[in-house]
Design a protein around this motif. Structure first.
Motif, short mmCIF file in Angstrom:
data_model
loop_
_atom_site.label_atom_id
_atom_site.label_comp_id
_atom_site.label_asym_id
_atom_site.label_seq_id
_atom_site.Cartn_x
_atom_site.Cartn_y
_atom_site.Cartn_z
N PRO A 186 26.38 -34.41 6.63
CA PRO A 186 27.52 -34.58 5.71
C PRO A 186 27.15 -35.25 4.40
O PRO A 186 27.92 -35.17 3.43
N VAL A 187 26.02 -35.91 4.32
CA VAL A 187 25.63 -36.61 3.09
C VAL A 187 24.79 -35.70 2.20
O VAL A 187 25.08 -35.53 1.01
N THR A 188 23.75 -35.12 2.77
CA THR A 188 22.83 -34.32 1.95
C THR A 188 23.18 -32.84 1.95
O THR A 188 22.61 -32.09 1.16
N ASN A 189 24.06 -32.39 2.81
CA ASN A 189 24.44 -30.99 2.92
C ASN A 189 23.31 -30.13 3.49
O ASN A 189 23.36 -28.90 3.40
N GLU A 190 22.30 -30.77 4.07
CA GLU A 190 21.19 -30.03 4.65
C GLU A 190 21.57 -29.47 6.01
O GLU A 190 22.45 -30.01 6.70
N GLY A 191 20.88 -28.41 6.40
CA GLY A 191 21.08 -27.83 7.72
C GLY A 191 20.01 -28.34 8.67
O GLY A 191 18.81 -28.17 8.42
N MET A 192 20.42 -28.98 9.77
CA MET A 192 19.48 -29.53 10.74
C MET A 192 19.41 -28.59 11.94
O MET A 192 20.37 -28.50 12.72
N VAL A 193 18.26 -27.90 12.09
CA VAL A 193 18.04 -27.00 13.22
C VAL A 193 17.76 -27.87 14.44
O VAL A 193 16.76 -28.59 14.48
N ASN A 243 8.48 -18.59 26.04
CA ASN A 243 8.50 -18.29 24.61
C ASN A 243 7.62 -19.30 23.90
O ASN A 243 7.87 -20.51 23.96
N ARG A 244 6.60 -18.79 23.23
CA ARG A 244 5.72 -19.68 22.49
C ARG A 244 6.19 -19.88 21.06
O ARG A 244 5.74 -20.82 20.40
N ALA A 245 7.09 -19.05 20.54
CA ALA A 245 7.58 -19.18 19.16
C ALA A 245 8.90 -18.44 19.05
O ALA A 245 9.22 -17.55 19.84
N PHE A 246 9.68 -18.85 18.01
CA PHE A 246 10.96 -18.23 17.69
C PHE A 246 11.00 -17.92 16.20
O PHE A 246 10.50 -18.71 15.37
N MET A 247 11.60 -16.79 15.84
CA MET A 247 11.82 -16.40 14.44
C MET A 247 13.33 -16.29 14.25
O MET A 247 13.95 -15.31 14.68
N LEU A 248 13.90 -17.28 13.58
CA LEU A 248 15.34 -17.33 13.39
C LEU A 248 15.71 -16.87 11.98
O LEU A 248 14.94 -17.09 11.03
N THR A 249 16.87 -16.24 11.85
CA THR A 249 17.46 -15.92 10.55
C THR A 249 18.77 -16.68 10.45
O THR A 249 19.66 -16.52 11.28
N ALA A 302 28.45 -27.07 3.20
CA ALA A 302 27.75 -25.90 3.72
C ALA A 302 27.99 -25.75 5.22
O ALA A 302 28.09 -26.74 5.95
N ILE A 303 28.09 -24.51 5.65
CA ILE A 303 28.19 -24.17 7.07
C ILE A 303 27.07 -23.18 7.38
O ILE A 303 26.96 -22.13 6.72
N TYR A 304 26.25 -23.52 8.39
CA TYR A 304 25.09 -22.70 8.73
C TYR A 304 25.36 -21.93 10.02
O TYR A 304 26.05 -22.42 10.92
N ARG A 305 24.77 -20.73 10.10
CA ARG A 305 24.97 -19.88 11.27
C ARG A 305 23.70 -19.07 11.52
O ARG A 305 23.14 -18.49 10.58
N ILE A 306 23.23 -19.11 12.80
CA ILE A 306 22.05 -18.33 13.18
C ILE A 306 22.51 -16.90 13.48
O ILE A 306 23.34 -16.68 14.37
N ILE A 307 22.02 -15.95 12.74
CA ILE A 307 22.48 -14.57 12.91
C ILE A 307 21.52 -13.72 13.71
O ILE A 307 21.90 -12.63 14.18
N SER A 308 20.29 -14.20 13.92
CA SER A 308 19.35 -13.42 14.74
C SER A 308 18.20 -14.33 15.16
O SER A 308 17.94 -15.37 14.53
N GLN A 332 30.59 -12.64 -5.31
CA GLN A 332 29.89 -12.02 -4.20
C GLN A 332 28.81 -12.97 -3.68
O GLN A 332 28.26 -13.77 -4.42
N MET A 333 28.53 -12.85 -2.35
CA MET A 333 27.46 -13.65 -1.76
C MET A 333 26.11 -13.23 -2.33
O MET A 333 25.86 -12.04 -2.56
N SER A 334 25.27 -14.21 -2.55
CA SER A 334 23.94 -13.94 -3.11
C SER A 334 22.97 -13.61 -1.98
O SER A 334 23.15 -14.01 -0.83
N PHE A 335 21.92 -12.86 -2.32
CA PHE A 335 20.89 -12.55 -1.33
C PHE A 335 20.13 -13.80 -0.92
O PHE A 335 19.44 -13.82 0.09
N GLN A 336 20.25 -14.87 -1.70
CA GLN A 336 19.57 -16.11 -1.39
C GLN A 336 20.35 -16.95 -0.37
O GLN A 336 19.99 -18.10 -0.11
N SER A 337 21.40 -16.41 0.20
CA SER A 337 22.21 -17.16 1.16
C SER A 337 21.66 -17.06 2.57
O SER A 337 22.26 -17.58 3.50
N THR A 338 20.51 -16.39 2.78
CA THR A 338 19.87 -16.31 4.10
C THR A 338 18.43 -16.77 3.96
O THR A 338 17.82 -16.66 2.88
#
Length: 855
Positions: free
Chosen positions: A386-393, A404-410, A367-373, A424-430
């Protein structure tokens, strides 16, 4: 040539092994086109087969090029269980040729058709193949023989021939797979060994039987095919070889798939080309996520795949369904949350989990993760575990709670490999990530750091210099900031603990050692009262402007000059601790008081920094003079200083250099004092010389002093020589070992008690004693003897080398007697008691050499 088949079936079909010849339905062989034959003979194999019964027959025709010969082909039906070909007699006919001289008979060569022998024949053996006859066997007796491989060459005696009848036999079963044909030569000679006929070639062909199963090259074949492949996609190839003749049905292999495991999604997912063994997909629906591997059993059968007559074998084909990226990664939930303290970096805020059904740890799964907003300033990034394929923010740029007291990331996730076509990409990919920022107590900071101020040196104590205040970033916390000094090298400053106002605690001096490049540097601490407290530091730099507060000093402090003028001068300058413009040019002048200064000396200015001091009068007595000089700088107001230079006036040589005597005189000593010092030095050297001569003389007298003992009484002259020591046999019972030095300690330990040599080494531990003097003392002889006696008394381990030896028992019955008796007789019973008159030092010698009859 015309072939006729046996039987009434008119549906027999013919074919040959050559494209140049064909066979008509009536069995006639004809050439398709005009031929140019390269050799003298040609062999043609004609096959006849019945489409209804599938029986096959073969016949071999041998043609001689250029000869219009006709013979009947040898026919043989190749049916399992059929016996050898029919026997025939071969005659050597003659033929007629016409020429210009008339009719003449000419013998022609032998013509023997090829002989076919089926392999694996059951006999009985020997089995007759053919009979060879010559047309001269009625006139003379002929002997027949065969040569070649299988007769007289290895393998030996496979074929044999009756030398009289000419019948040739095969002696054992044949194996076509071992050897398919033999080439022999038949010979005919008379009883004398003369050749009757030319040798004839015999060709023997082993007819193939279906006695070998097809054998696969590998028992297990491995292949792969991508999931989702279309029907007809090539997968792999299996190959089986049959040792039988590949030109016949015995060696013609055909393939088929027996079973397929699992039978999902269809029981016929694959098919195989019956002739080439190529396995291809035949149905759609390959899905690695459902079936990752298929096991296919493949069968190979000869006789062109006839399961009734053919022989079969099987192999296993393992088909792996390879992964393609046909499943996009999907977040397990649509929202994630986390929190992070402000001013922290490289902190994992949240872990994003995804689900991907593709092959794990492959580009289709990674998996490759990308912050879009939601992060325009780039405070966060998402890294992949690389082991669990999880995304570490992760925080890569510190966040500020006050900003900034809070952030809302997509965050969007995708695979390392692109998706397969049509996916096709699924809507569950975000997913959305909410990050809360936690407020922490931040340290106060000085907005201007390093802060630089400028002022003149010498400001009075208590002067307010500046206000060096700090700012607390925690705007939402009501906290107080306190100030203190952290570093003040000269202890010149004070700071107000409440407002940060800085005042002087002493006078600031630019010429101090604490000043570097006109700058004084101090460090202050600002601390808040938060929990826990936080503090920050700030540096204040004070640039000190120079004022004229240092008078110049004369250089050098000492100098020398000749007592006569105009020979040399003294160059002088000034040193000032201040800097420009409070230094040069300097003014040099002589004071008016005392008046002798200006009377004897004069000063001349060279430039703004240098001047020359010289004598004004023609002669000044040698000595040291203190010359005061007034030096004034160019400051505003100017400062002056009266400096004294010590000038040594001395006589000089022609080069203008002070002489040695002159330098001494200049130091304050007169000529009389100098002469007195020299006389004292000479007297001292004379006394040292006389003392050395006296010591040498005394040393010589000690060496030439006579001995205190009269030479006539010297015991060293009483050594007597004896020529006769033996006493005949009466003197032979002494033990010579008593006179020998023992070589081992065992000899000494085991020695019988009795008389013992005095010079033997004592037994046991040796105590330490003073070292005996080796070189006689150069003093009195009495002291020397006394020292030697003392050393002998205190060292029992050493033999008495410096005293008379005491001799042990040497035997009995000898006329010579002992050494002591001989010594007595020779000396006339000399008494050594007179040694007692010499004093206590010689008493021990008298005791050693005296003793009367007891000794």
């Amino acid at each position: 040539v015309k072939f006729n088949s046996c039987g009434a079936n008119k549906g027999i079909r013919y074919e040959t092994n050559s494209l140049d010849f064909k066979v008509r339905a009536d069995g006639t062989v004809y050439a398709v086109h005009q031929l140019q034959m390269p050799s003298k003979q040609m062999i043609l194999v004609v096959t006849a087969w019945d489409p209804q019964t599938r029986d096959r027959w073969e016949a071999i025709a041998r043609f001689l090029v250029g000869e219009k010969l006709q013979h009947s082909g040898h026919k043989h039906q190749n049916v399992p269980g059929e016996g050898p070909p029919p026997q025939s007699d071969t005659l050597l006919p003659w033929r007629q040729h016409h020429n210009a001289n008339g009719l003449r008979r000419q013998k022609r060569d032998w013509v023997i058709p090829p002989i076919n022998v089926p392999e694996n024949s059951r006999g009985p053996f020997p089995q007759q193949l053919v009979r060879i006859r010559s047309d001269k066997d009625k006139e003379i007796h002929i002997r027949y023989s065969i040569t070649g491989v299988g007769a007289d060459q290895p393998p030996m005696e496979v074929f044999s021939i009756d030398p009289v009848s000419g019948r040739m036999y095969v002696t054992r079963p044949m194996d076509r797979e071992e050897r398919a044909s033999y080439h022999l030569r038949a010979h005919a000679v008379d009883m004398n060994g003369n050749k009757v006929e030319n040798p004839i070639d015999l060709y023997i062909y082993v007819i193939d039987m279906n006695d070998n199963r097809p054998e696969f090259i590998n028992q297990v074949y491995n292949g792969s095919v991508d999931e989702g492949s279309k029907p007809g996609t090539y997968v792999m190839t299996v190959t089986a070889n049959d040792a039988d003749d590949s030109t016949t049905a015995n060696g013609m292999v055909r393939y088929r798939i027996v079973t397929q495991t699992p039978q999902s999604p269809s029981q016929n997912m694959f098919t195989i080309n019956s002739e080439t063994g190529d396995i291809v997909t035949v149905a759609a629906g390959l899905d690695r996520e459902k079936v990752q591997q298929y096991i296919v059993i493949v069968q190979a059968t000869d006789m062109e795949g006839n399961l009734n007559y053919g022989l079969s074998n099987t192999a296993t084909a393992i088909i792996t369904v390879t992964d393609v990226n046909d499943n996009p990664p999907e977040f397990t939930t649509s929202t994630y949350s986390g929190e992070v303290p402000e001013n922290r970096v490289e902190v994992v805020v949240a872990n994003l989990t995804v689900m991907d059904r593709d092959q794990p740890h492959s580009p289709n799964w990674n998996a490759i993760y990308r912050i879009i907003s939601g992060d325009p300033s780039g405070h966060f990034t998402v890294r992949t575990d690389p082991v669990t394929n999880e995304g570490m923010v992760t925080v890569v740029k510190a966040v500020d709670y006050e900003m900034n007291r809070a952030f809302m990331l997509t965050v969007m996730v995708s695979n390392q490999a692109p998706l397969a076509s049509g996916i096709q990409m699924s809507f569950q990919s975000t997913a959305g990530v909410t990050i809360s920022v936690m407020d922490v107590n931040e340290a106060p900071y000085f907005p201007t750091n390093h802060k630089l101020i400028r002022l003149e040196e010498g400001v009075p104590t208590g002067t307010v210099l500046t206000t060096f205040s700090a700012v607390d970033p925690d705007r939402f916390m009501q906290q107080a900031v306190r100030y203190s000094k952290l570093s003040d090298p000269a202890n010149w400053l004070n700071i107000n603990a409440t407002n940060g106002q800085i005042t002087t605690a002493a006078v600031l001096d630019r010429e101090s050692d604490y000043i570097k490049n006109n700058v004084y540097e101090a460090t202050f601490l600002a601390a808040d009262n938060g929990i826990p407290p936080a503090s920050g530091t700030g540096t204040l730099q004070i640039y000190l402007i120079d004022i004229n507060d240092n008078a110049p000093e004369l250089l050098p402090k000492e100098a020398q000059i000749c007592e006569k003028p105009n020979l040399n001068v003294i160059n002088i300058t000034a040193a000032d601790a201040d800097i420009d413009p409070n230094v040069g040019p300097f003014v040099f002048e002589l004071p008016s008081v005392p008046s002798a200064v200006r009377k004897n000396w004069t000063i001349t200015r060279l430039n703004g920094d240098y001047a020359q001091l010289s004598l004004r009068i023609m002669y000044l007595e040698a000595g040291v003079y203190d010359v005061p000089i007034i030096v004034t700088d160019s400051g505003n107001p100017p400062l002056y200083n009266t400096s004294v230079i010590k000038v040594k006036v001395c006589p000089c040589d022609e080069n203008g250099d002070c002489t040695t005597i002159g330098a001494v005189a200049a130091a304050g000593l007169g000529t009389g004092a100098i002469i007195a010092i020299l006389i004292c030095i000479i007297i001292l050297l004379t006394m040292v010389l006389l003392f050395v001569v006296w010591m040498k003389r005394r040393e010589k007298e000690r060496h030439t002093k006579q001995l205190l003992i009269d030479p006539e009484d010297d015991v060293r002259d009483n050594i007597l020589k004896y020529d006769e020591e033996g006493g005949g046999e009466e003197d032979q019972d002494y033990d010579l070992s008593q006179l020998q030095q023992p070589e081992t300690m065992d000899h000494v330990l085991n020695k019988a008690p009795g008389v013992r040599r005095v010079d033997e080494r004592p037994i046991g531990a040796e105590p330490q004693y003073p070292i005996r003097p080796v070189i006689p003392h150069p003093g009195d002889i009495g002291d020397f003897i006394n020292e030697g006696l003392r050393a002998a008394d205190n060292d029992p381990t050493a033999p008495p080398y410096d005293s008379l030896l005491v001799f042990d028992y040497e035997g009995s019955g000898s006329t010579a007697g002992s050494v002591s008796s001989l010594n007595s007789s020779s000396s006339g019973d000399q008494d050594y008691d007179y040694l007692n008159d010499w004093g206590p030092r010689f008493k021990k010698l008298a005791d050693m050499y005296g003793g009367g009859e007891e000794d």
